[in-house]
Design a protein around this motif. Structure first.
Motif, PDB file in Angstrom:
ATOM      1  N   TRP A 134      10.157  -4.129   2.497  1.00 40.28           N
ATOM      2  CA  TRP A 134      11.112  -3.533   1.549  1.00 40.28           C
ATOM      3  C   TRP A 134      10.358  -3.071   0.301  1.00 40.28           C
ATOM      4  O   TRP A 134      10.492  -1.916  -0.138  1.00 40.28           O
ATOM      5  N   ASP A 135       9.545  -3.963  -0.267  1.00 41.94           N
ATOM      6  CA  ASP A 135       8.828  -3.636  -1.511  1.00 41.94           C
ATOM      7  C   ASP A 135       7.898  -2.438  -1.304  1.00 41.94           C
ATOM      8  O   ASP A 135       7.797  -1.558  -2.158  1.00 41.94           O
ATOM      9  N   ALA A 136       7.200  -2.408  -0.157  1.00 47.64           N
ATOM     10  CA  ALA A 136       6.244  -1.320   0.092  1.00 47.64           C
ATOM     11  C   ALA A 136       6.975   0.014   0.263  1.00 47.64           C
ATOM     12  O   ALA A 136       6.533   1.048  -0.262  1.00 47.64           O
ATOM     13  N   ILE A 137       8.094   0.008   0.978  1.00 47.62           N
ATOM     14  CA  ILE A 137       8.830   1.269   1.210  1.00 47.62           C
ATOM     15  C   ILE A 137       9.392   1.801  -0.106  1.00 47.62           C
ATOM     16  O   ILE A 137       9.301   3.004  -0.381  1.00 47.62           O
ATOM     17  N   ILE A 138       9.935   0.919  -0.937  1.00 47.08           N
ATOM     18  CA  ILE A 138      10.455   1.380  -2.238  1.00 47.08           C
ATOM     19  C   ILE A 138       9.304   1.916  -3.089  1.00 47.08           C
ATOM     20  O   ILE A 138       9.428   2.942  -3.761  1.00 47.08           O
ATOM     21  N   ALA A 139       8.146   1.264  -3.031  1.00 48.06           N
ATOM     22  CA  ALA A 139       6.998   1.699  -3.845  1.00 48.06           C
ATOM     23  C   ALA A 139       6.488   3.072  -3.403  1.00 48.06           C
ATOM     24  O   ALA A 139       6.295   3.972  -4.225  1.00 48.06           O
ATOM     25  N   VAL A 140       6.252   3.238  -2.101  1.00 50.81           N
ATOM     26  CA  VAL A 140       5.628   4.485  -1.617  1.00 50.81           C
ATOM     27  C   VAL A 140       6.645   5.629  -1.587  1.00 50.81           C
ATOM     28  O   VAL A 140       6.343   6.757  -1.981  1.00 50.81           O
ATOM     29  N   ASN A 141       7.868   5.362  -1.120  1.00 52.53           N
ATOM     30  CA  ASN A 141       8.836   6.441  -0.890  1.00 52.53           C
ATOM     31  C   ASN A 141       9.638   6.817  -2.133  1.00 52.53           C
ATOM     32  O   ASN A 141      10.236   7.888  -2.169  1.00 52.53           O
ATOM     33  N   LEU A 142       9.693   5.919  -3.128  1.00 51.67           N
ATOM     34  CA  LEU A 142      10.512   6.213  -4.315  1.00 51.67           C
ATOM     35  C   LEU A 142       9.716   6.091  -5.618  1.00 51.67           C
ATOM     36  O   LEU A 142       9.572   7.071  -6.346  1.00 51.67           O
ATOM     37  N   SER A 143       9.155   4.920  -5.872  1.00 55.48           N
ATOM     38  CA  SER A 143       8.511   4.703  -7.174  1.00 55.48           C
ATOM     39  C   SER A 143       7.304   5.612  -7.371  1.00 55.48           C
ATOM     40  O   SER A 143       7.026   6.057  -8.489  1.00 55.48           O
TER      41      SER A 143
END
Ligand code: NAD
Length: 287
Positions: A134-143
């Motif tokens: 979850w953390d990695a997807i939010i970081a790469v795809n959004l943040s």
């Protein structure tokens, strides 16, 4: 890394479009410079190639074997006569993202076009979804898009010209099961894009999202396997009954179709298109 080559005739078609719109021998992005994140593979590589064909200097970014990336870099520079650089910035690391934008401004003298394309996926029921995924997807795809936009906007505003294109998804507009992090990140990216578009509109800067349906890239190849496990069905059934079930055209979207749209949005002809969420999904989200 999967090489992206345009089908016979597509490069010629693009060349003709360019010649017609901008005058013989000129290219619509000539003199511009661009960063395409996640451009060592798939859609990003296709967009980087189309930008180079349209005359832009390009910064490639993404993961992969050094020799493959170096070959792509020199091939694009040689084929299209533009400057092509590579940034190894990790899209999970805000400082490296800002550094990538700063390096492009230092080396090219400015950054005109930013394409936030890097993306990852993980497919799992929400109650089993690994927290680190979850953390990695939010970081790469959004943040990562926030950090790149934050670094790029001051220069674009000062020069009164800029183009920001965020690679969203049909999953920015509708949901599918087992993709909680991806759907959340991609919905969020539309919100970020609309907000940025409104903030920078009076400075000659546009910000749009492209929302593709399924495109057959390494990211999707992996999902076919994962979805088969999650749904307990064969890989052929995943393509027919899960991926393309809502895609009315019943075909994968092609990388070069997305790249041609990105060239248009990045060109002067795209000046009035801003805050858009542009679906290229074979009819999926209009069912
Ligand atoms: P891909 O796996 O072929 O390419 C992803 C790229 O992101 C690669 O270059 C990879 O190296 C890079 N990347 C991943 N993690 C990174 C990190 N931490 N730092 C730097 N780079 C990193 O995927 P694709 O299918 O070409 O997807 C590109 C974008 O399009 C993604 O944002 C994806 O969500 C979106 N998209 C894809 C599809 C599809 O069906 N393929 C559909 C809709 C939207």
């Amino acid at each position: 890394m999967t090489p992206v080559t345009f089908a016979t005739g597509v490069t010629e078609m693009l060349d003709q479009t360019i010649t017609t719109r901008a005058g013989r021998g000129s290219r619509p992005l000539a003199g511009k410079s661009a960063i395409v994140t996640g451009s060592t593979s798939g859609i990003g590589l296709g967009i980087a190639r189309a930008f180079a064909a349209a005359g832009a200097d390009v910064v490639l970014n993404g993961l992969g074997a050094w020799q493959d990336i170096e070959r792509t870099r020199t091939d694009l520079a040689g084929e299209f006569g533009v400057a092509v650089r590579y940034s190894a910035a990790d899209m999970m690391k805000p400082r490296e993202i800002a550094g990538m934008v700063g390096d492009a401004e230092d080396n090219f003298g400015r950054l005109d076009i930013l394409v936030n394309n890097a993306g990852i996926q993980h497919v799992s029921p929400v109650e089993e979804f690994p927290i680190e995924k979850w953390d990695a997807i939010i970081a790469v795809n959004l943040s990562s898009a926030f950090h790149a936009v934050r670094a790029a906007v001051p220069g674009m505003k000062a020069r009164k010209w800029g183009r920001i294109i965020n690679l969203c998804s049909a999953h920015s507009l509708v949901a599918s099961p087992y993709k909680s992090a991806y759907v959340a990140a991609k919905h969020g990216l539309i919100g970020l894009s609309k907000t940025v578009a409104i903030e920078v509109a009076e400075f000659g800067v546009t910000c749009n999202t492209i929302c593709p349906g399924y495109v057959k890239t390494p990211l999707v190849d992996k999902q076919i396997t994962d979805q088969a496990k999650a749904h307990g069905i064969s890989e052929a059934d995943v393509v027919r009954d899960v991926m393309l079930v809502h895609q009315a055209r019943k075909e994968f979207v092609r990388v070069e179709e997305l790249a041609a749209l990105a060239v248009f949005l990045a060109s002067d002809a795209g000046a009035s298109m801003t805050a858009g969420a542009i679906a290229m999904d074979g009819g999926w989200t209009q069912h």
